[in-house]
Design a protein around this motif. Sequence first.
Motif, PDB file in Angstrom:
ATOM      1  N   ASP A  18       0.920  -1.084  -0.225  1.00  0.00           N
ATOM      2  CA  ASP A  18      -0.138   0.068  -0.088  1.00  0.00           C
ATOM      3  C   ASP A  18       0.740   1.179  -0.050  1.00  0.00           C
ATOM      4  OD1 ASP A  18      -2.108  -1.603   0.193  1.00  0.00           O
ATOM      5  OD2 ASP A  18      -2.148  -1.800   2.452  1.00  0.00           O
ATOM      6  N   TYR A  19       0.261   2.378  -0.446  1.00  0.00           N
ATOM      7  CA  TYR A  19       0.957   3.485  -0.228  1.00  0.00           C
ATOM      8  C   TYR A  19       2.322   3.867  -1.479  1.00  0.00           C
ATOM      9  CZ  TYR A  19      -2.205   4.147   3.350  1.00  0.00           C
ATOM     10  OH  TYR A  19      -3.211   4.171   4.218  1.00  0.00           O
ATOM     11  N   GLU A  27       3.057   3.866  -5.274  1.00  0.00           N
ATOM     12  CA  GLU A  27       2.038   4.335  -6.749  1.00  0.00           C
ATOM     13  C   GLU A  27       2.872   3.665  -7.874  1.00  0.00           C
ATOM     14  OE1 GLU A  27       0.322   8.190  -9.241  1.00  0.00           O
ATOM     15  OE2 GLU A  27       1.819   8.567  -7.422  1.00  0.00           O
ATOM     16  N   HIS A  28       4.096   3.422  -8.133  1.00  0.00           N
ATOM     17  CA  HIS A  28       4.663   3.150  -9.314  1.00  0.00           C
ATOM     18  C   HIS A  28       5.664   1.945  -8.851  1.00  0.00           C
ATOM     19  CE1 HIS A  28       2.780   5.918 -11.738  1.00  0.00           C
ATOM     20  NE2 HIS A  28       3.228   6.875 -10.976  1.00  0.00           N
ATOM     21  N   TYR A  67      10.554   0.438  -6.998  1.00  0.00           N
ATOM     22  CA  TYR A  67       9.405   1.205  -6.958  1.00  0.00           C
ATOM     23  C   TYR A  67      10.049   2.670  -6.908  1.00  0.00           C
ATOM     24  CZ  TYR A  67      10.136   2.512  -2.171  1.00  0.00           C
ATOM     25  OH  TYR A  67      10.922   3.007  -0.709  1.00  0.00           O
TER      26      TYR A  67
END
Length: 298
Positions: A99-100, A102-103, A118
């Motif tokens: 979670d949290y 984005e990419h 990430y």
Amino acid sequence: MGAFGTVTNVGYLTIRTRDLSASIKEAEETLGLRLVENSGTKAFLAAADTHHEVVYLQDETDSIDHFAVSVDNLEELAAIRAKVDERQYPIVSAGPIEDYVEHGFAFVGPEGFTWQPYVALPWRDTSLTGGYGPQRYGHINYRVLDTVAQVKFLVEVFGLRVSDMVGDGELYFLRCSPEHHGIAVGRSHLVGLHHHAWATQSIADLGRLGDRLARQGRRLVHGPLRHGAGNNIAAYFQEPSGGIVEVYCDMELIFDRDRPMRTWDIEDLYWVNQWDGLMNAAILDFNTPVFEREIARV
């Protein structure tokens, strides 16, 4: 100039624990992390001003779920994905598994460790907040059967550079930033996470850590000492999930990208302890095993 697929920070790690409440309590009260969020089955904690640097996940096992390494932008992430695909490592998820984030994407690398590259989360140093905890998450040390193959993977896929080697490939220290190491890999019959490490401001913080443990009726499992490899002053304690946590300061910084690898004689324990040349052999017995996940190709 195109992207090379280079990791610039170790990011965070996710650990499965059979006792989430105990892991949170230890992280807050002993290590001094800040609890950002607790869902009852998952807890996010950090030292720096970011959403998380360690995640604890309630589970039936004590195991390392995944290591996360960050890159600066989407182009670098895509370059790493291309190298992973070329080597045919199994993909766990085409998107982030935490979670949290984005990419990112997740895959299983050599010897079963799950990695999530990430794009870096926003981050600020919190050294001026006045708290007693560390400043930031600093590095991991994990063990494998084949260190040479693991180092080849880290260098070729993530663009890490080897700072030091102990013995004939018994232990390697690799960097992704000027700090001497963000990842250390040791040879062992135990495959898993040996310790995760947190950077603090001074040796006084290591003394306060020892005091907190003593008030709990506990002891450090190693240190304080100054390592030869990395030159950092460090102290170690055991966390509820069975692994080891290191708190350190004064790590060697390497600003020469092409600095040659330094080698250490494994029999000369100066590499592990400059001050008295001693090592608590029991520390080698600690291990958080790898979580074995089912893989569906993506």
